[in-house]
Motif scaffolding. Structure first.
Motif, mmCIF file in Angstrom:
data_model
loop_
_atom_site.group_PDB
_atom_site.id
_atom_site.type_symbol
_atom_site.label_atom_id
_atom_site.label_comp_id
_atom_site.label_asym_id
_atom_site.label_seq_id
_atom_site.Cartn_x
_atom_site.Cartn_y
_atom_site.Cartn_z
ATOM 1 N N SER A 159 0.828 -1.212 0.000
ATOM 2 C CA SER A 159 0.000 0.000 0.000
ATOM 3 C C SER A 159 0.857 1.254 0.000
ATOM 4 C CB SER A 159 -0.932 -0.009 1.219
ATOM 5 O OG SER A 159 -0.176 -0.090 2.419
ATOM 6 N N SER A 160 2.003 1.214 0.692
ATOM 7 C CA SER A 160 2.879 2.389 0.722
ATOM 8 C C SER A 160 3.471 2.669 -0.659
ATOM 9 C CB SER A 160 4.011 2.157 1.733
ATOM 10 O OG SER A 160 4.900 3.255 1.760
ATOM 11 N N ALA A 161 3.924 1.621 -1.354
ATOM 12 C CA ALA A 161 4.455 1.809 -2.705
ATOM 13 C C ALA A 161 3.376 2.311 -3.660
ATOM 14 C CB ALA A 161 5.047 0.495 -3.220
ATOM 15 N N MET A 162 2.156 1.853 -3.490
ATOM 16 C CA MET A 162 1.071 2.284 -4.370
ATOM 17 C C MET A 162 0.733 3.762 -4.154
ATOM 18 S SD MET A 162 -2.790 0.889 -4.732
ATOM 19 C CE MET A 162 -3.316 2.079 -3.512
ATOM 20 N N ARG A 163 0.804 4.200 -2.879
ATOM 21 C CA ARG A 163 0.487 5.596 -2.585
ATOM 22 C C ARG A 163 1.539 6.552 -3.138
ATOM 23 N NH1 ARG A 163 -0.751 3.578 2.574
ATOM 24 N NH2 ARG A 163 1.230 4.375 3.351
ATOM 25 N N HIS A 164 2.796 6.115 -3.163
ATOM 26 C CA HIS A 164 3.876 7.035 -3.498
ATOM 27 C C HIS A 164 4.458 6.817 -4.891
ATOM 28 C CE1 HIS A 164 3.963 6.859 1.014
ATOM 29 N NE2 HIS A 164 3.867 8.159 0.799
ATOM 30 N N SER A 165 3.794 6.058 -5.740
ATOM 31 C CA SER A 165 4.264 5.860 -7.105
ATOM 32 C C SER A 165 3.187 6.329 -8.079
ATOM 33 C CB SER A 165 4.597 4.378 -7.357
ATOM 34 O OG SER A 165 3.459 3.564 -7.140
ATOM 35 N N PRO A 166 3.592 6.880 -9.228
ATOM 36 C CA PRO A 166 2.600 7.383 -10.197
ATOM 37 C C PRO A 166 1.829 6.253 -10.859
ATOM 38 C CG PRO A 166 4.823 7.521 -11.091
ATOM 39 C CD PRO A 166 4.976 7.098 -9.653
ATOM 40 N N PRO A 167 0.651 6.545 -11.414
ATOM 41 C CA PRO A 167 -0.140 5.496 -12.090
ATOM 42 C C PRO A 167 0.607 4.829 -13.236
ATOM 43 C CG PRO A 167 -1.469 7.467 -11.718
ATOM 44 C CD PRO A 167 -0.071 7.833 -11.354
ATOM 45 N N GLU A 168 1.484 5.573 -13.932
ATOM 46 C CA GLU A 168 2.222 4.978 -15.042
ATOM 47 C C GLU A 168 3.137 3.851 -14.548
ATOM 48 O OE1 GLU A 168 0.919 9.009 -15.976
ATOM 49 O OE2 GLU A 168 2.144 8.205 -14.351
ATOM 50 N N GLN A 169 3.783 4.041 -13.400
ATOM 51 C CA GLN A 169 4.663 2.999 -12.874
ATOM 52 C C GLN A 169 3.851 1.785 -12.421
ATOM 53 O OE1 GLN A 169 7.256 4.253 -9.728
ATOM 54 N NE2 GLN A 169 8.488 2.398 -9.795
ATOM 55 N N GLN A 170 2.681 2.027 -11.844
ATOM 56 C CA GLN A 170 1.847 0.898 -11.416
ATOM 57 C C GLN A 170 1.346 0.103 -12.618
ATOM 58 O OE1 GLN A 170 -0.994 1.950 -8.298
ATOM 59 N NE2 GLN A 170 0.117 3.854 -7.987
ATOM 60 N N GLN A 171 1.030 0.799 -13.708
ATOM 61 C CA GLN A 171 0.639 0.079 -14.925
ATOM 62 C C GLN A 171 1.818 -0.725 -15.476
ATOM 63 O OE1 GLN A 171 -0.242 2.553 -18.300
ATOM 64 N NE2 GLN A 171 -1.683 1.098 -19.149
ATOM 65 N N TYR A 172 3.012 -0.158 -15.417
ATOM 66 C CA TYR A 172 4.224 -0.828 -15.893
ATOM 67 C C TYR A 172 4.489 -2.099 -15.091
ATOM 68 C CZ TYR A 172 9.226 -1.202 -17.143
ATOM 69 O OH TYR A 172 10.455 -1.633 -17.566
ATOM 70 N N ILE A 173 4.367 -2.015 -13.764
ATOM 71 C CA ILE A 173 4.580 -3.187 -12.912
ATOM 72 C C ILE A 173 3.509 -4.247 -13.178
ATOM 73 C CG2 ILE A 173 4.501 -3.952 -10.499
ATOM 74 C CD1 ILE A 173 5.933 -1.381 -9.748
ATOM 75 N N SER A 174 2.262 -3.812 -13.390
ATOM 76 C CA SER A 174 1.186 -4.767 -13.694
ATOM 77 C C SER A 174 1.468 -5.513 -14.993
ATOM 78 C CB SER A 174 -0.146 -4.028 -13.787
ATOM 79 O OG SER A 174 -0.451 -3.369 -12.574
ATOM 80 N N LYS A 175 1.967 -4.807 -16.004
ATOM 81 C CA LYS A 175 2.314 -5.479 -17.270
ATOM 82 C C LYS A 175 3.412 -6.516 -17.045
ATOM 83 C CE LYS A 175 1.126 -1.767 -20.510
ATOM 84 N NZ LYS A 175 1.656 -0.816 -21.524
ATOM 85 N N ALA A 176 4.435 -6.142 -16.268
ATOM 86 C CA ALA A 176 5.525 -7.079 -16.014
ATOM 87 C C ALA A 176 5.019 -8.328 -15.286
ATOM 88 C CB ALA A 176 6.621 -6.386 -15.199
ATOM 89 N N ILE A 177 4.101 -8.158 -14.331
ATOM 90 C CA ILE A 177 3.547 -9.307 -13.605
ATOM 91 C C ILE A 177 2.801 -10.229 -14.562
ATOM 92 C CG2 ILE A 177 1.826 -9.970 -11.880
ATOM 93 C CD1 ILE A 177 2.616 -7.485 -10.297
ATOM 94 N N LEU A 178 1.978 -9.652 -15.447
ATOM 95 C CA LEU A 178 1.197 -10.480 -16.367
ATOM 96 C C LEU A 178 2.106 -11.233 -17.344
ATOM 97 C CD1 LEU A 178 -1.738 -8.017 -17.110
ATOM 98 C CD2 LEU A 178 -1.751 -9.994 -15.599
ATOM 99 N N ILE A 179 3.179 -10.581 -17.796
ATOM 100 C CA ILE A 179 4.109 -11.277 -18.702
ATOM 101 C C ILE A 179 4.810 -12.415 -17.964
ATOM 102 C CG2 ILE A 179 6.184 -10.986 -20.098
ATOM 103 C CD1 ILE A 179 5.295 -8.076 -20.582
ATOM 104 N N CYS A 180 5.213 -12.182 -16.712
ATOM 105 C CA CYS A 180 5.822 -13.265 -15.924
ATOM 106 C C CYS A 180 4.863 -14.437 -15.766
ATOM 107 C CB CYS A 180 6.239 -12.735 -14.548
ATOM 108 S SG CYS A 180 7.673 -11.657 -14.555
ATOM 109 N N LEU A 181 3.591 -14.141 -15.482
ATOM 110 C CA LEU A 181 2.601 -15.217 -15.313
ATOM 111 C C LEU A 181 2.447 -16.033 -16.589
ATOM 112 C CD1 LEU A 181 -0.203 -13.355 -13.299
ATOM 113 C CD2 LEU A 181 1.340 -15.123 -12.449
#
Length: 598
Positions: A147-169
């Motif tokens: 939750s702390s990382a989500m609060r202090h990171s921009p939406p673009e970075q959260q979208q980037y991390i989500s893409k990386a997770i889906l590719i890993c899966l």
């Protein structure tokens, strides 16, 4: 790299140094744009050239490794080609491992989706590298569910991390999913909770898509999570990352002359195929086309040209506003109420004082039910109007709720903002006070209407005085400033002391001295503003002494934002507290603060 002398050993470390030097100076695209296609062609069927290519990259010094590795990842057209060019570099070289599994995935977010697919596909193509793929997935999930990382990171970075997770899966095998099923489930539950708590629809949608994907991977036979969200282009792109794309077969780049010749040769074929496709297309009659397209002609639209917008009348009593905000299902009436609430509170101070704490509680927990423009500002102005109308009870309630359980960080910061705005309004003279009294008639002597001899007597007297008065210099005319009683004087302590009391007591969901240091910084700046606004008040001495002790307790805080707020506190204290009070009551504290500032 042109040739290797037959039968002779040679070192290519010099070439590696040149490559690294060129890449670190920002010429990755130029050199690798030529080098990578040539190496792709040479390594396609020759294992000797593959070893040469591996040695070329492995001999690059660590200080230039990041630029070279990033250049290869960006320039290669697929994960299989990248694996052929780099080999197991990520296993052998610690710098390359840090760049590929940490920096590109967690510390940067400007790379394209193709770069992520290249990088993670490269990690998945060899058994020695798959352990790094699973480790990278675990770290990505840890960041995604924080939750702390989500609060202090921009939406673009959260979208980037989500893409990386889906590719890993998409690259995980059944046995690997089985071995880390519990970790995936735990991360999914924590991550989807903090994403759904976000106020941004984009972040909530990201959390839903990633949670659905993880659930589908770990529960292949049983029920899976399903959410309702808008299926836009971004959502479809994220879901497509779960499906592995076939390896891209790159065509070696040709010289310009050959490329032009081949393009000219291919042009007639394309034109011929286009001609065939045009002639083969069946021609449909216009009537049949109309009947296919106009299938809803029987639905006649209503004539809405003379329709008028129905204006909803806003409530005229405070208690009616409370009823609408708490229980009404009429969204139009709810919007009209939130827009009219501030003016209604200021016009009815007596009625507001009867329900001030209840109204403050409702506004603090009020959420946006419709997409109303400027909702946050409207709610904040209404809260300020309530606290300025009845300062002491509402200030006591808000300051007590700041340290209570079950509040989000956004609500706690809203409390600080409202307290500061209300203190500013209370400490400044009312703008309408001067205008109200400046128009009042001044006492004067009324002359009888029939007395001609006393007409314009004031003008005559002023002229005589002016003619007999000598002026050596005329100063600037002074404009009368607005003045009035300082309403913040009697309530400053109710705003200040409850906020400064419990900052060092951690709660289950709130820890100012721990991970919630951003809110601590906002609190410190709020105390500095309240101290500045308390100038010439009765409680300013006690407030200054308490603030010095507060600053002393946090003087070595690691966050620069908090330390900047502490400097603001010292400045506000020196400007607000009289010099005599500073020297008499706070000498030791000032000397300690002076040594710390030095």
């Amino acid at each position: 790299i042109c040739f290797i002398p037959g039968g002779l050993d040679c070192s290519i470390s010099f070439v590696s140094h040149v490559l690294g030097k060129v890449c670190i100076h920002g010429r990755q695209k130029e050199i690798l744009g030529i080098l990578v296609p040539r190496l792709m062609e040479l390594t396609k069927s020759d294992c000797i050239w593959q070893r040469i290519c591996w040695r070329l990259v492995e001999c690059v010094p660590d200080r230039w490794m990041e630029a070279v590795v990033l250049g290869f990842v960006q320039q290669t057209p697929g994960a299989d080609v990248l694996s052929r060019l780099l080999g197991n570099l990520v296993v052998k070289n610690k710098k390359a491992q840090f760049v590929m599994t940490q920096k590109v995935l967690l510390l940067q977010y400007g790379h394209t989706t193709a770069v992520l697919q290249n990088l993670l596909g490269y990690l998945a193509l060899d058994s020695l590298r798959r352990a790094l793929l699973i480790k990278a997935l675990q770290e990505l999930l840890e960041t995604w569910s924080s939750s702390s990382a989500m609060r202090h990171s921009p939406p673009e970075q959260q979208q980037y991390i989500s893409k990386a997770i889906l590719i890993c899966l998409s690259h995980l095998k059944e046995t690997e999913i089985e071995s880390c099923r519990q970790e995936l489930l735990t991360s999914m539950m924590e991550g989807v909770k903090c994403h759904l708590d976000s106020s941004l629809p984009q972040i909530r949608c990201l959390g839903m898509i990633v949670a659905e994907s993880i659930s589908a991977k770990i529960n292949t036979d049983g029920p899976v999570l399903k959410f309702q969200y808008e299926e836009d282009d971004e959502a479809r792109e994220l879901k497509s990352l779960l499906v592995q794309t076939p390896p891209f077969c790159a065509v070696p780049s040709l010289p310009d002359d050959d490329r032009n010749e081949k393009a000219d040769a291919a042009l007639p074929v394309v034109l011929e195929s286009n001609d065939k496709s045009h002639t083969a297309a069946p021609v449909m009659p216009d009537e049949e086309l109309d009947t296919e397209l106009d299938s809803d002609d029987d639905l006649i639209p209503y004539d809405m040209s003379e329709d008028k917008e129905v204006k909803i009348k806003a409530p005229v009593y405070i208690r009616d506003c409370i009823e609408v905000l708490t229980g009404s299902e009429d969204m139009d009436k709810w919007e009209a109420t939130i827009k009219a609430l501030e003016s209604l509170v200021r016009k009815n101070p007596e009625a507001t004082r009867e329900v001030s704490v209840e109204l403050a509680k409702i506004l603090l927990h009020l959420e946006e039910k419709t997409c109303i423009e400027g909702f946050v500002e409207l709610r904040q102005r209404a809260q300020v109007a309530v606290i300025t109308t009845d300062p002491i009870p509402v200030a006591k309630y808000l300051t007590s709720q700041f340290y209570s359980l079950n509040y989000s960080l956004r609500q706690r910061m809203d409390i600080l903002d409202v307290l500061v705005l209300a203190a500013q309004e209370l400490s400044h003279p009312k703008s309408h006070w001067k205008t109200k009294h400046s128009g009042a008639p001044k006492p004067c002597i009324q002359l009888l209407p029939g007395s001609d001899s006393s007409k314009d007597w004031r003008r005559i007297v002023d002229e005589r005085i002016k003619s007999k008065t000598r002026r050596f210099a005329t100063g600037q005319s002074q404009v009368e400033l607005a003045s009035g009683p300082n309403e913040f004087n009697s309530v400053a302590g109710h705003f200040f002391f409850p906020l400064i009391q419990h900052f060092d007591r951690p709660l289950t969901t709130f820890d100012l001295l721990g991970e919630d240091h951003f809110v601590l910084g906002r609190l410190v700046h709020t105390l500095a503003v309240l101290m500045y606004l308390a100038v010439n008040t009765v409680a300013v001495g006690a407030m200054g002494k308490a603030l010095l002790e507060f600053v002393w307790a946090l003087r070595f805080h690691t966050d620069s934002y908090v330390r900047q707020g502490l400097l603001s506190c010292i400045s506000s204290l020196l400007m607000s507290v009289p010099a005599k009070r500073l020297l008499d009551d706070m000498t030791e504290e000032l000397l300690e603060a002076q040594s710390w500032l030095g």
